[in-house]
Structures are given as structure tokens and as C-alpha cells.
Design a protein around this motif. Structure first.
Motif, PDB file in Angstrom:
ATOM      1  N   GLU A 185       0.820  -1.211   0.000  1.00  0.00           N
ATOM      2  CA  GLU A 185       0.000   0.000   0.000  1.00  0.00           C
ATOM      3  C   GLU A 185       0.858   1.268   0.000  1.00  0.00           C
ATOM      4  OE1 GLU A 185      -2.391  -3.369   1.500  1.00  0.00           O
ATOM      5  OE2 GLU A 185      -0.391  -2.583   1.921  1.00  0.00           O
ATOM      6  N   ILE A 186       1.870   1.303   0.873  1.00  0.00           N
ATOM      7  CA  ILE A 186       2.708   2.502   0.942  1.00  0.00           C
ATOM      8  C   ILE A 186       3.518   2.650  -0.345  1.00  0.00           C
ATOM      9  CG2 ILE A 186       4.424   3.746   2.292  1.00  0.00           C
ATOM     10  CD1 ILE A 186       3.726   2.079   4.665  1.00  0.00           C
ATOM     11  N   LYS A 187       3.948   1.552  -0.901  1.00  0.00           N
ATOM     12  CA  LYS A 187       4.724   1.599  -2.148  1.00  0.00           C
ATOM     13  C   LYS A 187       3.903   2.210  -3.272  1.00  0.00           C
ATOM     14  CE  LYS A 187       7.241  -1.456  -5.313  1.00  0.00           C
ATOM     15  NZ  LYS A 187       7.656  -2.866  -5.564  1.00  0.00           N
ATOM     16  N   ILE A 188       2.665   1.752  -3.439  1.00  0.00           N
ATOM     17  CA  ILE A 188       1.820   2.281  -4.513  1.00  0.00           C
ATOM     18  C   ILE A 188       1.488   3.741  -4.269  1.00  0.00           C
ATOM     19  CG2 ILE A 188      -0.415   2.049  -5.668  1.00  0.00           C
ATOM     20  CD1 ILE A 188      -0.307  -0.928  -5.101  1.00  0.00           C
ATOM     21  N   VAL A 189       1.148   4.079  -3.025  1.00  0.00           N
ATOM     22  CA  VAL A 189       0.816   5.471  -2.714  1.00  0.00           C
ATOM     23  C   VAL A 189       2.024   6.377  -2.919  1.00  0.00           C
ATOM     24  CG1 VAL A 189       0.178   7.031  -0.836  1.00  0.00           C
ATOM     25  CG2 VAL A 189      -1.049   4.889  -1.139  1.00  0.00           C
ATOM     26  N   SER A 190       3.214   5.888  -2.610  1.00  0.00           N
ATOM     27  CA  SER A 190       4.418   6.707  -2.747  1.00  0.00           C
ATOM     28  C   SER A 190       4.723   7.034  -4.189  1.00  0.00           C
ATOM     29  CB  SER A 190       5.618   5.995  -2.110  1.00  0.00           C
ATOM     30  OG  SER A 190       5.423   5.820  -0.720  1.00  0.00           O
ATOM     31  N   THR A 198      -7.380   4.119  -7.510  1.00  0.00           N
ATOM     32  CA  THR A 198      -8.063   3.318  -8.524  1.00  0.00           C
ATOM     33  C   THR A 198      -8.199   1.864  -8.101  1.00  0.00           C
ATOM     34  OG1 THR A 198      -7.218   4.767 -10.266  1.00  0.00           O
ATOM     35  CG2 THR A 198      -8.019   2.593 -10.940  1.00  0.00           C
ATOM     36  N   VAL A 199      -7.164   1.323  -7.452  1.00  0.00           N
ATOM     37  CA  VAL A 199      -7.193  -0.092  -7.056  1.00  0.00           C
ATOM     38  C   VAL A 199      -7.817  -0.286  -5.680  1.00  0.00           C
ATOM     39  CG1 VAL A 199      -5.199  -0.644  -8.480  1.00  0.00           C
ATOM     40  CG2 VAL A 199      -4.851   0.000  -6.087  1.00  0.00           C
TER      41      VAL A 199
END
Length: 454
Positions: A185-190, A198-199
Motif C-alpha cells: 500500500e505505501i509503495k503504490i501510494v508513494s 483506482t485499485v
């Protein structure tokens, strides 16, 4: 009783301290500093990636009034009260920064600067006005009490362990658990907050959780190392790792290792210079960053200079090969002396180095007092000239550039066209035989070579 506690404490840190060549007090200073470095670096990776480094600085300063108010209200140094006060101050910092940015039209960095300096100053005022109630002084705010913190111990499994080391151990474990649990989660948000939304990932919640963990880290580390090292460990090791790798998992490991090593190097430096351990740890982290800026294998100053020099040398070398190839096209019997060839491509030191490199690689050979292309050099020059003439044709056909103006742009682009790009250009142009000047475009490269190039 005091003697027994001291003996147990020395036993707890003395064995490992002996391995490192330091006493028990120094051992616990290094361990505590390393925990501050590891946990701060793991959180700081995301602040650096999201360009929120100043937010980490803001939170580390803005928690001061939260700490002071919690002390005044509760008359206690209970960790839970400090955590609540600092967390609220940290979240208030993030909220106020966003509010000022949106409704006052102030740039985000300026909004952060206004919020954290104001809150930090308010905290100093509270501490000064409530000195009798707040067990915290301005000096502690800057560089902490790391040297004396090792004397305030707590029994753990029969050993007396410094209280702040216990606190940082719990904080480090919590940070590692947080990073592992919310890695995806943090990786995608970063990297892409819009994709996260979207996901189905609530980017705002992840951001708030990250800010809460940052505030909690600042609370845990603030008393021991002060604001200087808190900010340094949040930003400097991750920024250093950012220069060393493009992979997040490796960046996380490198930043943690850099944070821990800064604690060890800083402790020895503080001992040698008789100065603050926390301050020297921050200096050690800064020196490591300076070394990365200079010598990082890909993004360092030296590597960039070497890369640019290699690119410049390659351009001059290909210009030399192209010159000899064009001369052979126009007048097969004409020869150029080494002096004439060097003068034609600039005559500077780069030309001499390029000529030497081409001679060593077998692309050019000497014949009496002349230099001529070998088959190997002619093959490379043929591809270069083919790209040049295809680009000239492309500019004329699709951009309407006059034939007398296409040579200059093509002369610059020819060095960066790959085999695949040359064939794509030829396909768009319908595989022409002549360029805008009526000069022949060499045959296409064999399909087998194109396949290997891919």
C-alpha cells in the motif's frame, strides 16, 4: 541494590561493548543511536520518495508543543501521554499545512515552514514558562541526552537496560512491522497516489498512518537524541540510499544500514572530539551523503562526469569514422593524414583520444602517414551515416525542413540512433534509396543483427 543494578547493567552491555572495543555506556549509546537510525530511515524512505522530506522536519519540530502540553497537563512522563500529545501535534501539522496550502494559496514548502516554526517556537515558550513542571530543557530539544540516558535503566530478563533503549527497541519493532504489513500500500501510494485510489487503496488513510508513525517515531527518539538527529535520520540515510539504487527494497535495506553505521561512526567521532554523540551521528550521516553525491555509481557527480566524458568521446570517435567513410565515398583514392583527420574533427585532446581508441579497437589503421578505415570501422560508420541520412529524409518528409537545413540536426541525432530506430525510420519513409541531397542510403542491417540488437 544500586551496586547489583550497576553490575547487571554492565553485564548486559559489557560483553558486546568489549567486542566493539567500547565500554558499556558507549555500547548502549551506539545501540540506541542505531535503533534511531534504522527506524527513522525506514520511515524516511517514503518521505523522500513522496517529496515530503520537509514534512518530516516539520513534524519532528512541531511535536514539541504536544510533548510540553502533555507534561503540563498530566504532570507525568508516561509514554502513552507523550505519544498522544505528539501524535496530535504531528497530525495537526499535516492538517494545518494542507489547509494553508489550499485556502491561502501558499506553496506547500512555505506552508510547512510557517507551521513547524510557529509550533516549535510555541513549544519552546511553553517549556520556558513551565520549567518547573516540564522535565525538558532547550538543550535537550536540540541534541538530547543520549550520553546520560544509559544511566536510567529498566530491568529486562535480569539485565538493566537503558529505558530509552527499551523505548526505541519497541519503536523499531513497530516501524518494521508497519513497513512489512503495509509494504504494498505505501509503495503504490508513494509512487502513484491516483493508481492507489483506482485499485481501492485509501491514499489519504495511508498518508495519515504514515504521518502518525512518523510522529510516534519522533516522540520515541526526541528525548534521547533531540531534534537534530531525529531530522537527520529521517532524511539523510534515505536520501543517500536514493542515490545508490533504483529499487525500493534495496533502498530500504541500504538506508537502514546507513542509519545504523552512522550511529557507530558518530559515537567514535564524538569520543575522539569530546563532543555530542547525537550531533556527531548526524554529521556522520551527512558525510556519508556527501560521499554518495560524489561517488554514487550511477547518480554521483564523478559517475556523471565520466558518463558525459565517455559520451563526448564516442561522438568525436564516430565523427572521425564518418569523416573517413564520406571521404571514401567521394574519392576512394584520397587519403587523409593523421593531422588532417584530427583537424577536421576539432583537433582537440578529445580527437586525439578518440583516434587512439579507434586505432586500438581496429576501426582505423595507419598506412604510411595516412589513416584509413578498416572493415570493422567501415561497418560502424555505415550504420552511422545511414542513420544520419534517414533522419535528414524524415525531417524533410514529415516536418518540411528544407534540404539545406537538415544536415545540422541530423549530425547531432545520428549518434543516438539505435539499429531498431534506424529500421523504424526506414519503414516510415518506405525504405528510400537516396537522402534529400541525392546521396545513397546504405542497405538495411541484416535481420539477424536486428534480432540480436533487441
Amino acid at each position: 541494590m544500586a551496586r547489583a543494578r550497576k553490575s547487571a547493567w554492565v553485564g548486559g552491555g559489557g560483553v558486546m561493548g568489549t567486542v566493539l572495543g567500547i565500554d558499556a555506556i558507549a555500547f548502549w549509546i551506539v545501540v540506541t543511536g542505531a535503533m534511531v537510525g534504522v527506524s527513522g530511515a525506514l520511515l524516511g524512505n517514503y518521505l523522500v520518495l513522496r517529496r515530503l522530506s520537509l514534512m518530516g522536519d516539520a513534524i519532528s519540530h512541531a511535536i514539541l508543543p504536544g510533548l510540553a502540553i502533555s507534561f503540563v497537563v498530566t504532570q507525568s512522563r508516561a509514554p502513552f501521554a507523550r505519544l498522544i500529545g505528539a501524535a496530535l501535534a504531528g497530525l495537526a501539522t499535516a492538517a494545518l499545512t494542507e489547509w494553508i496550502r489550499r485556502f491561502a494559496g501558499v506553496p506547500e514548502d512555505a506552508a510547512m515552514g510557517v507551521v513547524f516554526t510557529t509550533l516549535f517556537a510555541a513549544g519552546v515558550v511553553i517549556i520556558t514558562r513551565s520549567a518547573s513542571a516540564v522535565d525538558l530543557d532547550p538543550g535537550c530539544v536540540l541534541y538530547g541526552i543520549l550520553e546520560s540516558a544509559a544511566l536510567d535503566t529498566h530491568p529486562i530478563w535480569g539485565f538493566e537496560v537503558p529505558r530509552i533503549t527499551v523505548t526505541m527497541g519497541v519503536m523499531t519493532a513497530a516501524v518494521i512491522a508497519f513497513v512489512l504489513a503495509f509494504w504494498k500500500e505505501i509503495k503504490i501510494v508513494s509512487f502513484d497516489p491516483d493508481l492507489a485510489t483506482t485499485v481501492g487503496i485509501r491514499a489519504s488513510w495511508v498518508h495519515a498512518l504514515l504521518m502518525f508513525m512518523t510522529a510516534a517515531y519522533c516522540v520515541a527518539a526526541f528525548e534521547a537524541v533531540g531534534s537534530i538527529l531525529v531530522v537527520a535520520m529521517l532524511i539523510v540515510p534515505p536520501a543517500t540510499a536514493y542515490l545508490l539504487t533504483d529499487r525500493l527494497w534495496l533502498m530500504a535495506l541500504l538506508s537502514a544500514a546507513l542509519g545504523a553505521s552512522a550511529a557507530l561512526v558518530g559515537r567514535f567521532g564524538a569520543s575522539a572530539l569530546a563532543t555530542s554523540a547525537a550531533g556527531m551521528m548526524a554529521v556522520a550521516a551527512g558525510l556519508t551523503f556527501a560521499l554518495a553525491v560524489l561517488f554514487a555509481p550511477r547518480y554521483g557527480y564523478v559517475a556523471k562526469r565520466v558518463s558525459r566524458a565517455a559520451a563526448a568521446l564516442n561522438v568525436v570517435r564516430e565523427d572521425l569514422l564518418g569523416l573517413l567513410y564520406r571521404l571514401r565515398e567521394v574519392s576512394p583514392d584520397r587519403r587523409l593524414s593523421e593531422t588532417e583527420a584530427l583537424a577536421a574533427v576539432g583537433g582537440e585532446i578529445w580527437a586525439r583520444i578518440a583516434l587512439t581508441a579507434a586505432l586500438r579497437s581496429g576501426e582505423i589503421r595507419r598506412d604510411a602517414d595516412s589513416v584509413i578505415l578498416t572493415e570493422r570501422g567501415a561497418s560502424r560508420a555505415s550504420n552511422l551515416i545511414r542513420g544520419h541520412r534517414l533522419w535528414e529524409s524524415y525531417l524533410e518528409k514529415y516536418f518540411g525542413v528544407a534540404p539545406d537545413r537538415v544536415h545540422g540536426p541530423a549530425d547531432r541525432v545520428e549518434h543516438y540512433l539505435t539499429d531498431d530506430l534506424r529500421e523504424d525510420l526506414a519503414g516510415h519513409l518506405g525504405n528510400p534509396d537516396l537522402d534529400p541531397h541525392g546521396r545513397p542510403i546504405t542497405d538495411r542491417i541484416p535481420a539477424s543483427r536486428r534480432k540480436s540488437a533487441r
